[in-house]
Design a protein around this motif. Structure first.
Motif, mmCIF file in Angstrom:
data_model
loop_
_atom_site.group_PDB
_atom_site.id
_atom_site.type_symbol
_atom_site.label_atom_id
_atom_site.label_comp_id
_atom_site.label_asym_id
_atom_site.label_seq_id
_atom_site.Cartn_x
_atom_site.Cartn_y
_atom_site.Cartn_z
ATOM 1 N N TYR A 164 5.979 3.892 8.497
ATOM 2 C CA TYR A 164 4.892 4.349 7.623
ATOM 3 C C TYR A 164 5.440 5.293 6.545
ATOM 4 O O TYR A 164 5.226 5.053 5.342
ATOM 5 C CB TYR A 164 3.760 4.952 8.459
ATOM 6 N N PRO A 165 6.173 6.358 6.924
ATOM 7 C CA PRO A 165 6.791 7.139 5.838
ATOM 8 C C PRO A 165 7.731 6.317 4.960
ATOM 9 O O PRO A 165 7.868 6.604 3.764
ATOM 10 C CB PRO A 165 7.560 8.258 6.554
ATOM 11 N N MET A 166 8.331 5.263 5.518
ATOM 12 C CA MET A 166 9.184 4.430 4.665
ATOM 13 C C MET A 166 8.341 3.669 3.638
ATOM 14 O O MET A 166 8.801 3.394 2.533
ATOM 15 C CB MET A 166 9.998 3.443 5.509
ATOM 16 N N ALA A 167 7.107 3.335 4.009
ATOM 17 C CA ALA A 167 6.199 2.705 3.047
ATOM 18 C C ALA A 167 5.849 3.710 1.938
ATOM 19 O O ALA A 167 5.824 3.363 0.755
ATOM 20 C CB ALA A 167 4.929 2.218 3.757
ATOM 21 N N LEU A 168 5.605 4.962 2.331
ATOM 22 C CA LEU A 168 5.327 5.997 1.330
ATOM 23 C C LEU A 168 6.526 6.163 0.395
ATOM 24 O O LEU A 168 6.383 6.297 -0.821
ATOM 25 C CB LEU A 168 5.017 7.327 2.033
ATOM 26 N N ARG A 205 0.008 -4.348 -11.681
ATOM 27 C CA ARG A 205 -0.476 -3.026 -12.081
ATOM 28 C C ARG A 205 -0.474 -2.087 -10.873
ATOM 29 O O ARG A 205 -0.259 -0.894 -10.992
ATOM 30 C CB ARG A 205 -1.883 -3.154 -12.648
ATOM 31 N N ASP A 206 -0.736 -2.663 -9.709
ATOM 32 C CA ASP A 206 -0.760 -1.888 -8.463
ATOM 33 C C ASP A 206 0.046 -2.625 -7.397
ATOM 34 O O ASP A 206 0.006 -3.853 -7.339
ATOM 35 C CB ASP A 206 -2.181 -1.761 -7.922
ATOM 36 N N VAL A 207 0.712 -1.850 -6.552
ATOM 37 C CA VAL A 207 1.474 -2.430 -5.441
ATOM 38 C C VAL A 207 1.180 -1.592 -4.197
ATOM 39 O O VAL A 207 1.098 -0.362 -4.275
ATOM 40 C CB VAL A 207 2.990 -2.416 -5.739
ATOM 41 N N LEU A 208 1.017 -2.264 -3.069
ATOM 42 C CA LEU A 208 0.836 -1.532 -1.811
ATOM 43 C C LEU A 208 2.047 -1.737 -0.913
ATOM 44 O O LEU A 208 2.646 -2.813 -0.890
ATOM 45 C CB LEU A 208 -0.415 -2.019 -1.078
ATOM 46 N N TYR A 209 2.382 -0.702 -0.157
ATOM 47 C CA TYR A 209 3.456 -0.762 0.839
ATOM 48 C C TYR A 209 2.828 -0.409 2.182
ATOM 49 O O TYR A 209 2.104 0.598 2.278
ATOM 50 C CB TYR A 209 4.543 0.277 0.532
ATOM 51 N N TYR A 217 7.146 2.933 -13.149
ATOM 52 C CA TYR A 217 5.843 3.372 -13.666
ATOM 53 C C TYR A 217 4.710 2.441 -13.235
ATOM 54 O O TYR A 217 3.636 2.429 -13.852
ATOM 55 C CB TYR A 217 5.854 3.511 -15.201
ATOM 56 N N ILE A 218 4.930 1.666 -12.190
ATOM 57 C CA ILE A 218 3.841 0.856 -11.627
ATOM 58 C C ILE A 218 3.137 1.711 -10.577
ATOM 59 O O ILE A 218 3.791 2.377 -9.766
ATOM 60 C CB ILE A 218 4.379 -0.427 -10.964
ATOM 61 N N HIS A 219 1.818 1.668 -10.591
ATOM 62 C CA HIS A 219 1.075 2.414 -9.577
ATOM 63 C C HIS A 219 1.311 1.792 -8.198
ATOM 64 O O HIS A 219 1.100 0.591 -8.017
ATOM 65 C CB HIS A 219 -0.422 2.404 -9.912
ATOM 66 N N ALA A 220 1.758 2.579 -7.262
ATOM 67 C CA ALA A 220 2.041 2.054 -5.921
ATOM 68 C C ALA A 220 1.570 3.064 -4.891
ATOM 69 O O ALA A 220 1.635 4.269 -5.117
ATOM 70 C CB ALA A 220 3.535 1.804 -5.773
ATOM 71 N N GLU A 221 1.086 2.559 -3.759
ATOM 72 C CA GLU A 221 0.658 3.432 -2.668
ATOM 73 C C GLU A 221 1.243 2.933 -1.364
ATOM 74 O O GLU A 221 1.307 1.727 -1.131
ATOM 75 C CB GLU A 221 -0.877 3.409 -2.509
ATOM 76 N N GLY A 222 1.638 3.869 -0.538
ATOM 77 C CA GLY A 222 2.048 3.523 0.818
ATOM 78 C C GLY A 222 0.896 3.814 1.755
ATOM 79 O O GLY A 222 0.193 4.821 1.597
#
Ligand code: M6R
Length: 364
Positions: free
Chosen positions: A231-235, A220-224, A246-251
């Motif tokens: 860091y911007p590549m994680a974003l 449901r959620d993924v972190l990068y 459509y999966i909630h993800a945050e960098g």
């Protein structure tokens, strides 16, 4: 046409080595080991501050560009998302350089910000993929990306071409400001020239990445997580995943985890860690261990050395070629794009035309 690819997005991911090489050709004289930005009536040696403005993926390219410009040219860079820029009434000294980054050249917020900057006496540079666009026409200094038409709503090849142009600009500014020697410039240019081949080697992992999409698709959620220019590549990785799966993800900046987001971690949250070997590697890995100690399931993207040092205990690893830290963002873009792509395919979404999104956002 999509050729033998199932989607335009996949085709555009695969085109990156070619179009990045094409873009670099316009900005780099490989034989002389020099960058060459077409500056016309611009005197880059006078630039002592840069204001950058963009939206979405182009904004993340700008964040990487800020890192490079400050590092090589020691010129301070302010960066804003376009929809915030005008309304915070930024302090702009007359004659400053404002740089706008846009694939389409038509994004309403970015175009309005450009016009605002011009009214404030800024000189306008534009990194744009559509040479006939409004932003291209309104630029004092036009820095085209040569990605060719990008059809997939999720930007891929335009992004890496923006990075290539920003790297060249950073080096050119550094030279103009007397910050690097000819030898250093030659060395940086040699690293840039290696980017297309390294990106091709990243693309070779397409099948491995497809095979690990099932680790992310049910989440449901993924972190990068990443540090420095990663860091911007994680974003960017998180944005790609959100847009098409459509999966909630945050960098997050890896070091910020412990200031809050670590509370989210459990074994249902995949954490994608971007950590090329280099000066920031150990720090990122210790943030990764904090995640693992709380049951987080880590997918580590690193090179052979990084995976040998820290891959144990990760649910999966994606091995990138070992590259100079300058070109790492160009190379690490590929696995995050492919991961988002394969997760979306697995979920059966409309990859090229995701819901609620348009290729170019022409309303403010
Ligand atoms: O055409 P632009 O680069 O100005 O577009 C900016 C954003 O709308 C765009 O990057 C958007 O975030 C993409 N769909 C990202 O994949």
């Amino acid at each position: 046409s999509k050729g033998n690819h199932a989607h335009f997005m996949r085709k555009e991911i695969f085109e990156q080595p070619l179009v990045v090489a094409q873009t670099l050709q316009s900005y780099v004289r490989a034989f002389e080991g020099e960058v060459a930005i077409p500056t016309a009536d611009f005197d880059l040696s006078q630039v002592d501050r840069v204001t950058m403005v963009a939206c979405g993926t182009s904004f993340y390219a700008g964040m990487v560009g800020k890192y490079w410009i400050e590092r090589f040219a020691r010129v301070p860079v302010d960066i804003d998302v376009a929809s915030e820029f005008r309304y915070r009434d930024p302090v702009l000294e007359k004659g400053g350089l404002a740089l706008f980054i846009s694939q389409s050249g038509e994004t309403a917020d970015t175009l309005a910000a450009l016009r605002h900057a011009r009214e404030q006496g800024q000189r306008i540079a534009v990194v744009v993929n559509v040479p006939t666009s409004s932003m291209a026409r309104e630029a004092d200094l036009l820095l085209p990306t040569r990605a060719g038409p990008e059809i997939g709503v999720a930007s891929t090849k335009a992004f890496t071409c923006q990075l290539a142009v920003l790297a060249a600009l950073a080096v050119n500014l550094a030279r103009a400001r007397g910050r690097i020697s000819a030898d250093e410039e030659r060395e940086i240019v040699a690293h840039l020239a290696e980017a297309p081949e390294a990106m091709a080697r990243a693309i070779d992992h397409d099948e491995d990445i497809k095979a690990m999409a099932h680790l992310v698709a049910p989440a449901r959620d993924v972190l990068y997580l990443g540090r420095g220019p990663d860091y911007p590549m994680a974003l960017e990785g998180a944005l790609k995943l959100k847009e098409i799966s459509y999966i909630h993800a945050e960098g997050y900046a890896a070091g910020e985890m412990k200031h809050g987001p670590i509370a989210l971690i459990d074994d249902a949250v995949p954490v994608i860690v971007l950590a090329p070997s280099g000066p920031l590697f150990d720090k990122t890995v210790s943030n990764m261990q904090e995640v693992r100690a709380r049951g987080g399931r880590v997918i580590l993207i690193s090179d052979a050395e990084g995976i040998a040092a820290a891959g144990d205990g990760c649910v999966a690893t994606i091995e990138m070629p070992a590259v100079h830290e300058l070109i790492a963002p160009l190379v690490y873009a590929v696995p995050v794009q492919l991961l988002a792509y394969h997760v979306a395919v697995l979920k059966g979404t409309d990859v090229d035309q995701p819901r609620n999104l348009a290729k170019s956002v022409t309303v403010e």
